[in-house]
Scaffold this motif. Sequence first.
Motif, mmCIF file in Angstrom:
data_model
loop_
_atom_site.group_PDB
_atom_site.id
_atom_site.type_symbol
_atom_site.label_atom_id
_atom_site.label_comp_id
_atom_site.label_asym_id
_atom_site.label_seq_id
_atom_site.Cartn_x
_atom_site.Cartn_y
_atom_site.Cartn_z
ATOM 1 N N ASP A 115 0.828 -1.208 0.000
ATOM 2 C CA ASP A 115 0.000 0.000 0.000
ATOM 3 C C ASP A 115 0.866 1.263 0.000
ATOM 4 O OD1 ASP A 115 -2.542 -1.002 -0.304
ATOM 5 O OD2 ASP A 115 -2.778 -1.432 1.827
ATOM 6 N N ALA A 116 1.948 1.225 0.767
ATOM 7 C CA ALA A 116 2.861 2.384 0.769
ATOM 8 C C ALA A 116 3.444 2.574 -0.634
ATOM 9 C CB ALA A 116 3.975 2.162 1.794
ATOM 10 N N ASP A 117 3.810 1.475 -1.288
ATOM 11 C CA ASP A 117 4.375 1.570 -2.641
ATOM 12 C C ASP A 117 3.347 2.088 -3.645
ATOM 13 O OD1 ASP A 117 6.767 0.671 -1.681
ATOM 14 O OD2 ASP A 117 6.625 -1.337 -2.536
ATOM 15 N N LEU A 118 2.092 1.643 -3.479
ATOM 16 C CA LEU A 118 1.059 2.094 -4.425
ATOM 17 C C LEU A 118 0.826 3.602 -4.293
ATOM 18 C CD1 LEU A 118 -1.417 -0.929 -4.333
ATOM 19 C CD2 LEU A 118 0.020 -0.207 -6.256
ATOM 20 N N ASP A 119 1.064 4.131 -3.105
ATOM 21 C CA ASP A 119 0.970 5.594 -2.955
ATOM 22 C C ASP A 119 2.005 6.272 -3.848
ATOM 23 O OD1 ASP A 119 -1.040 5.399 -1.128
ATOM 24 O OD2 ASP A 119 0.249 5.637 0.646
ATOM 25 N N HIS A 120 3.132 5.606 -4.047
ATOM 26 C CA HIS A 120 4.172 6.164 -4.908
ATOM 27 C C HIS A 120 3.850 5.965 -6.392
ATOM 28 C CE1 HIS A 120 8.271 7.010 -6.413
ATOM 29 N NE2 HIS A 120 8.067 5.973 -7.185
ATOM 30 N N TRP A 121 3.462 4.749 -6.768
ATOM 31 C CA TRP A 121 3.314 4.421 -8.202
ATOM 32 C C TRP A 121 1.943 4.804 -8.755
ATOM 33 C CZ3 TRP A 121 7.713 2.734 -10.462
ATOM 34 C CH2 TRP A 121 8.679 2.142 -9.655
ATOM 35 N N GLY A 122 0.931 4.851 -7.885
ATOM 36 C CA GLY A 122 -0.433 5.100 -8.345
ATOM 37 C C GLY A 122 -1.214 3.799 -8.369
ATOM 38 N N ARG A 123 -2.519 3.924 -8.207
ATOM 39 C CA ARG A 123 -3.358 2.723 -8.155
ATOM 40 C C ARG A 123 -4.038 2.500 -9.490
ATOM 41 N NH1 ARG A 123 -4.254 0.999 -2.590
ATOM 42 N NH2 ARG A 123 -2.840 2.315 -1.401
ATOM 43 N N VAL A 124 -3.979 1.248 -9.962
ATOM 44 C CA VAL A 124 -4.620 0.883 -11.216
ATOM 45 C C VAL A 124 -5.661 -0.175 -10.863
ATOM 46 C CG1 VAL A 124 -4.256 -0.165 -13.493
ATOM 47 C CG2 VAL A 124 -2.444 1.239 -12.467
ATOM 48 N N GLU A 166 16.822 1.218 -11.950
ATOM 49 C CA GLU A 166 16.158 1.530 -13.217
ATOM 50 C C GLU A 166 15.263 2.768 -13.132
ATOM 51 O OE1 GLU A 166 16.487 0.501 -16.221
ATOM 52 O OE2 GLU A 166 18.015 -0.986 -15.691
ATOM 53 N N PHE A 167 14.589 2.926 -11.990
ATOM 54 C CA PHE A 167 13.646 4.042 -11.861
ATOM 55 C C PHE A 167 14.226 5.183 -11.024
ATOM 56 C CE2 PHE A 167 10.743 0.528 -12.935
ATOM 57 C CZ PHE A 167 9.999 1.113 -13.941
ATOM 58 N N HIS A 168 15.520 5.107 -10.746
ATOM 59 C CA HIS A 168 16.198 6.167 -9.965
ATOM 60 C C HIS A 168 15.418 6.492 -8.692
ATOM 61 C CE1 HIS A 168 18.457 6.507 -13.622
ATOM 62 N NE2 HIS A 168 17.360 6.791 -14.291
ATOM 63 N N LEU A 169 15.097 5.455 -7.923
ATOM 64 C CA LEU A 169 14.295 5.661 -6.716
ATOM 65 C C LEU A 169 15.202 6.024 -5.543
ATOM 66 C CD1 LEU A 169 12.014 2.512 -7.146
ATOM 67 C CD2 LEU A 169 11.479 4.875 -7.770
ATOM 68 N N ASP A 170 14.610 6.738 -4.581
ATOM 69 C CA ASP A 170 15.409 7.094 -3.401
ATOM 70 C C ASP A 170 14.849 6.397 -2.165
ATOM 71 O OD1 ASP A 170 13.050 8.326 -3.033
ATOM 72 O OD2 ASP A 170 13.824 10.382 -2.987
ATOM 73 N N GLY A 171 14.275 5.213 -2.365
ATOM 74 C CA GLY A 171 13.707 4.464 -1.236
ATOM 75 C C GLY A 171 12.197 4.354 -1.343
ATOM 76 N N ALA A 172 11.543 5.380 -1.904
ATOM 77 C CA ALA A 172 10.082 5.328 -2.049
ATOM 78 C C ALA A 172 9.733 4.361 -3.179
ATOM 79 C CB ALA A 172 9.542 6.711 -2.363
ATOM 80 N N GLY A 173 8.690 3.557 -2.967
ATOM 81 C CA GLY A 173 8.201 2.706 -4.050
ATOM 82 C C GLY A 173 8.694 1.276 -3.998
ATOM 83 N N VAL A 174 9.665 0.970 -3.141
ATOM 84 C CA VAL A 174 10.195 -0.398 -3.083
ATOM 85 C C VAL A 174 10.129 -1.001 -1.667
ATOM 86 C CG1 VAL A 174 11.648 -0.492 -5.150
ATOM 87 C CG2 VAL A 174 12.526 0.597 -3.078
ATOM 88 N N ALA A 175 9.162 -0.515 -0.889
ATOM 89 C CA ALA A 175 8.970 -1.071 0.454
ATOM 90 C C ALA A 175 8.644 -2.563 0.388
ATOM 91 C CB ALA A 175 7.851 -0.327 1.183
ATOM 92 N N PHE A 176 7.983 -2.961 -0.694
ATOM 93 C CA PHE A 176 7.612 -4.369 -0.864
ATOM 94 C C PHE A 176 8.821 -5.295 -0.712
ATOM 95 C CE2 PHE A 176 6.887 -7.921 -3.983
ATOM 96 C CZ PHE A 176 6.008 -8.632 -3.194
ATOM 97 N N TYR A 177 9.982 -4.850 -1.187
ATOM 98 C CA TYR A 177 11.176 -5.702 -1.179
ATOM 99 C C TYR A 177 12.008 -5.523 0.074
ATOM 100 C CZ TYR A 177 9.674 -5.806 -5.973
ATOM 101 O OH TYR A 177 8.907 -5.947 -7.087
ATOM 102 N N SER A 178 11.564 -4.634 0.949
ATOM 103 C CA SER A 178 12.388 -4.308 2.107
ATOM 104 C C SER A 178 11.807 -4.896 3.389
ATOM 105 C CB SER A 178 12.504 -2.783 2.204
ATOM 106 O OG SER A 178 12.919 -2.438 3.488
ATOM 107 N N PHE A 179 12.566 -5.789 3.993
ATOM 108 C CA PHE A 179 12.127 -6.411 5.248
ATOM 109 C C PHE A 179 12.967 -5.888 6.401
ATOM 110 C CE2 PHE A 179 10.759 -9.414 2.029
ATOM 111 C CZ PHE A 179 9.579 -9.939 2.516
#
Length: 218
Positions: free
Chosen positions: A88-97, A146-159
């Motif tokens: 859900d945190a990541d979807l706030d970054h990428w947008g909901r489809v 690839e997307f030049h992220l600074d931490g936002a958007g990849v919480a899914f992969y972070s434990f």
Amino acid sequence: MTVTAESQATSLSTLLRTGSQAEHTAAEGSSFMSELLAGHIDEAGYAHFLGLLRRVYEALETTAAGLTSDPLASAVIDTAIERLAAIDADLDHWGRVDADSAATDAYVARIRDSASWGGLFVAHHYTRYLGDLSGGQAIGRILTREFHLDGAGVAFYSFDDAVPKPKLYKDAYRARLDALPLDEQECARVLAEVKTVFSLNGGLFAEMTTHLPKYARA
Ligand code: HEM
């Protein structure tokens, strides 16, 4: 005495890993995964994919909540590694489809059906969460690049907090799998479900591939 390969006891964790190697290789090589990791899919395409995964994790985590007293499922269930809030945190970054998805419908139905026997749910849990703790770690790094992220958007992969050392967590998880009181036939049933889970994930990737023309990234 000659011991045949068949009569040697194989631990469940080894059976699942070796028994689903071909399915794993197919998932890794799927065109959706290859295109995503090559940076050929745009933000909207990733948002679409993550929206489908959200439904998968919602099903996994609500089904888990109903199985906390199950003698088999409770050995792997761990709210500390749940992914729904991170997605859900990541979807706030990428947008909901909001996309229809027959592949996700089939996957979600299979997860819900797995509540009929804890061993089946273990198969669903193992295939997604151990994957996220393994190759998922590399996928998160590649997306960041690839997307030049600074931490936002990849919480899914972070434990990070829940699992400071994925290897130790996975070792302990495998030990819990190996301690499950399952006979040979039941272990075979768990492996068969793991293969089904890989193919349901493959179905989701194949469906995403059909959408790729509209998500091409230059
Ligand atoms: C490009 C995509 C993928 C890559 C690069 C990848 C890579 C890896 C790697 C390197 C490992 C071994 C880690 C270790 O030994 O500690 C692993 C394990 C695993 N992966 Fe993947 N993987 C990918 C996709 C998937 C998918 C789509 C699934 C399932 C939906 C999955 C499920 C698993 C599982 C369950 C394990 C644990 C195997 C075990 O030790 O029992 N992987 N992956």
